[in-house]
Scaffold this active site. Sequence first.
Site, PDB file in Angstrom:
ATOM      1  N   SER A 124     -44.810   7.945  13.560  1.00 18.41           N
ATOM      2  CA  SER A 124     -44.925   9.229  13.501  1.00 18.41           C
ATOM      3  C   SER A 124     -44.466  10.139  14.736  1.00 18.41           C
ATOM      4  O   SER A 124     -44.757   9.591  15.988  1.00 18.41           O
ATOM      5  CB  SER A 124     -46.530   9.665  13.162  1.00 18.41           C
ATOM      6  OG  SER A 124     -46.511  10.853  13.329  1.00 18.41           O
ATOM      7  N   TYR A 148     -55.800   8.119  15.457  1.00 20.20           N
ATOM      8  CA  TYR A 148     -54.649   7.893  14.545  1.00 20.20           C
ATOM      9  C   TYR A 148     -53.377   7.808  15.402  1.00 20.20           C
ATOM     10  O   TYR A 148     -52.579   6.791  15.163  1.00 20.20           O
ATOM     11  CB  TYR A 148     -54.653   8.908  13.477  1.00 20.20           C
ATOM     12  CG  TYR A 148     -53.290   8.975  12.784  1.00 20.20           C
ATOM     13  CD1 TYR A 148     -53.068   8.107  11.849  1.00 20.20           C
ATOM     14  CD2 TYR A 148     -52.154   9.875  12.946  1.00 20.20           C
ATOM     15  CE1 TYR A 148     -51.567   7.804  11.058  1.00 20.20           C
ATOM     16  CE2 TYR A 148     -50.986   9.959  12.325  1.00 20.20           C
ATOM     17  CZ  TYR A 148     -50.931   8.632  11.506  1.00 20.20           C
ATOM     18  OH  TYR A 148     -49.704   8.718  10.788  1.00 20.20           O
ATOM     19  N   LYS A 152     -50.605   4.516  16.316  1.00 24.04           N
ATOM     20  CA  LYS A 152     -49.158   4.490  16.113  1.00 24.04           C
ATOM     21  C   LYS A 152     -48.418   4.151  17.464  1.00 24.04           C
ATOM     22  O   LYS A 152     -47.424   3.192  17.205  1.00 24.04           O
ATOM     23  CB  LYS A 152     -48.542   5.947  15.531  1.00 24.04           C
ATOM     24  CG  LYS A 152     -48.992   6.106  14.258  1.00 24.04           C
ATOM     25  CD  LYS A 152     -48.430   5.425  13.066  1.00 24.04           C
ATOM     26  CE  LYS A 152     -48.915   5.647  11.836  1.00 24.04           C
ATOM     27  NZ  LYS A 152     -48.878   4.509  10.826  1.00 24.04           N
TER      28      LYS A 152
HETATM   29  P1  NAD Z   1     -50.985   7.291   1.721  1.00 23.80           P
HETATM   30  O1  NAD Z   1     -52.279   6.981   2.116  1.00 23.80           O
HETATM   31  O2  NAD Z   1     -50.380   7.703   0.619  1.00 23.80           O
HETATM   32  O3  NAD Z   1     -50.164   5.574   1.745  1.00 23.80           O
HETATM   33  C1  NAD Z   1     -50.896   4.667   2.444  1.00 23.80           C
HETATM   34  C2  NAD Z   1     -51.082   3.619   1.346  1.00 23.80           C
HETATM   35  O4  NAD Z   1     -51.727   2.503   2.207  1.00 23.80           O
HETATM   36  C3  NAD Z   1     -52.353   3.655   0.386  1.00 23.80           C
HETATM   37  O5  NAD Z   1     -51.755   3.442  -0.694  1.00 23.80           O
HETATM   38  C4  NAD Z   1     -53.594   3.019   0.975  1.00 23.80           C
HETATM   39  O6  NAD Z   1     -54.178   2.683  -0.247  1.00 23.80           O
HETATM   40  C5  NAD Z   1     -52.815   1.829   1.479  1.00 23.80           C
HETATM   41  N1  NAD Z   1     -53.501   1.058   2.426  1.00 23.80           N
HETATM   42  C6  NAD Z   1     -54.471   1.620   3.638  1.00 23.80           C
HETATM   43  N2  NAD Z   1     -54.867   0.761   4.184  1.00 23.80           N
HETATM   44  C7  NAD Z   1     -54.509  -0.578   3.466  1.00 23.80           C
HETATM   45  C8  NAD Z   1     -54.894  -1.947   3.821  1.00 23.80           C
HETATM   46  N3  NAD Z   1     -55.625  -2.396   4.853  1.00 23.80           N
HETATM   47  N4  NAD Z   1     -54.383  -2.886   3.038  1.00 23.80           N
HETATM   48  C9  NAD Z   1     -53.435  -2.394   1.680  1.00 23.80           C
HETATM   49  N5  NAD Z   1     -53.234  -1.287   1.645  1.00 23.80           N
HETATM   50  C10 NAD Z   1     -53.661  -0.320   2.494  1.00 23.80           C
HETATM   51  O7  NAD Z   1     -50.130   7.442   3.098  1.00 23.80           O
HETATM   52  P2  NAD Z   1     -48.334   7.932   3.329  1.00 23.80           P
HETATM   53  O8  NAD Z   1     -48.357   9.517   3.522  1.00 23.80           O
HETATM   54  O9  NAD Z   1     -47.659   7.436   2.385  1.00 23.80           O
HETATM   55  O10 NAD Z   1     -48.340   7.448   4.704  1.00 23.80           O
HETATM   56  C11 NAD Z   1     -47.569   5.981   4.802  1.00 23.80           C
HETATM   57  C12 NAD Z   1     -47.420   5.733   6.386  1.00 23.80           C
HETATM   58  O11 NAD Z   1     -46.654   6.489   6.873  1.00 23.80           O
HETATM   59  C13 NAD Z   1     -48.693   5.518   6.993  1.00 23.80           C
HETATM   60  O12 NAD Z   1     -48.846   4.378   7.897  1.00 23.80           O
HETATM   61  C14 NAD Z   1     -48.789   6.973   7.695  1.00 23.80           C
HETATM   62  O13 NAD Z   1     -49.561   6.714   8.837  1.00 23.80           O
HETATM   63  C15 NAD Z   1     -47.419   7.133   8.160  1.00 23.80           C
HETATM   64  N6  NAD Z   1     -47.112   8.262   8.181  1.00 23.80           N
HETATM   65  C16 NAD Z   1     -47.512   9.508   7.337  1.00 23.80           C
HETATM   66  C17 NAD Z   1     -46.907  10.871   7.608  1.00 23.80           C
HETATM   67  C18 NAD Z   1     -47.461  11.749   6.525  1.00 23.80           C
HETATM   68  O14 NAD Z   1     -47.319  13.053   6.870  1.00 23.80           O
HETATM   69  N7  NAD Z   1     -47.661  11.399   5.149  1.00 23.80           N
HETATM   70  C19 NAD Z   1     -46.352  11.075   8.655  1.00 23.80           C
HETATM   71  C20 NAD Z   1     -45.982   9.962   9.697  1.00 23.80           C
HETATM   72  C21 NAD Z   1     -46.395   8.784   9.398  1.00 23.80           C
END
Ligand code: NAD
Length: 329
Positions: A124, A148, A152
């Site tokens: 991120s 959080y 990362k």
């Molecule tokens: P999201 O919550 O929609 O998707 C994450 C998925 O991981 C979910 O489906 C959840 O059920 C699953 N999950 C969580 N812990 C788990 C575990 N221990 N075992 C199996 N499944 C698990 O989030 P997103 O927005 O799609 O983000 C995806 C990744 O991108 C994350 O790592 C997040 O930190 C990173 N990210 C997101 C953003 C954003 O703004 N959305 C920005 C930067 C980084």
Amino acid sequence: MNILVTGGAGYIGSHTCVALLEAGHSVIIADNLSNSKEQVVDYVQHISNKDVIFYKVDVTDEVALNEIFSRHLIDGVIHFAGWKAVGESVEKPLMYYMNNLVSTMLLAKVCLLYGVERFVFSSSATVYGDNKVPFKETMDLLPTTNPYGETKVMSERILTDIANANPAFSVSILRYFNPVGAHESGLIGEAPNGIPNNIMPYVTQVAKGKLEKLRVFGNDYPTLDGTGVRDYIHVVDLADGHVAALENLNEGVHTYNLGTGKGTSVLELLKAFEEANDIEIPFDIVDRRPGDIASCFADASKANRELGWTVKRDLIEMCRDAWRFEKNL
Ligand code: NAD
Ligand code: UDP
């Protein structure tokens, strides 16, 4: 390639599964559905007209991971699974460190065990902290303000050390800016539980009448109109960035910003949403949100140059697609 997508039922993961399938790859999803619904897997298959293999597993479960890796010949892993709510991470740091770090370490461990050499990690822009914009991959990272963000930073370091010690293990670290929007089908998108923390789902819920008004967090930042500036990127462009990263992965550790390179203020985003969808969004200006920085946008030239990837969708499309998804919910 046969790609294991952890967190593939989530917001960014589901769009990336569609992009992978459309590019001719096979997909295995491992998701415990802690922040998503199984129906998303059906939608991914419906949109792409291809089958995926789905495991409802927790990726901090080493036995379950071993079973998946022994059952399938996996060419690469894209690791999305993790929790991402900044405020919750301050209240429950241990839960965040356990889930986000243990998952990354175990996945790397089974990859080494089974000879899986491609690993793409969801990082991120938060790792830059309050650096000078635009953010470049070569900048020193500054402290993030919450657990959080620290997960990362730590995951990046852990993967870098593992790759340095195991030259065949190639890692692509993708630093996302602000993903918004949804697939044009309106079937998959961002559906947060409870009151949204992020601005776009908040705005779409105001548009729908689920929430009364947007609260704009501060108008006294040193930005063009005083409101916070971010680099909003269409989630489908972001998904395409993962396919490019996977297909262009060479030995070693490679870090890429995935953003548009363009900053947009909160008021500009609101104006674009109103224009794209012909809906007025009422708002109040309130105090700054603790932990927010004034400006965050990418220098995305490295990803453009090395991955041959550029964004194709503008702010109007992001707003239109986000609203189409919300209307369908
Ligand atoms: P999201 O919550 O929609 O998707 C994450 C998925 O991981 C979910 O489906 C959840 O059920 C699953 N999950 C969580 N812990 C788990 C575990 N221990 N075992 C199996 N499944 C698990 O989030 P997103 O927005 O799609 O983000 C995806 C990744 O991108 C994350 O790592 C997040 O930190 C990173 N990210 C997101 C953003 C954003 O703004 N959305 C920005 C930067 C980084
Ligand atoms: N923001 C806002 N009201 C909200 C949510 C967010 O004014 O209800 C602002 C926030 O201060 C920031 C921008 O919108 O300037 C993007 O915030 P978001 O939480 O979506 O992403 P962040 O960049 O903080 O990860």
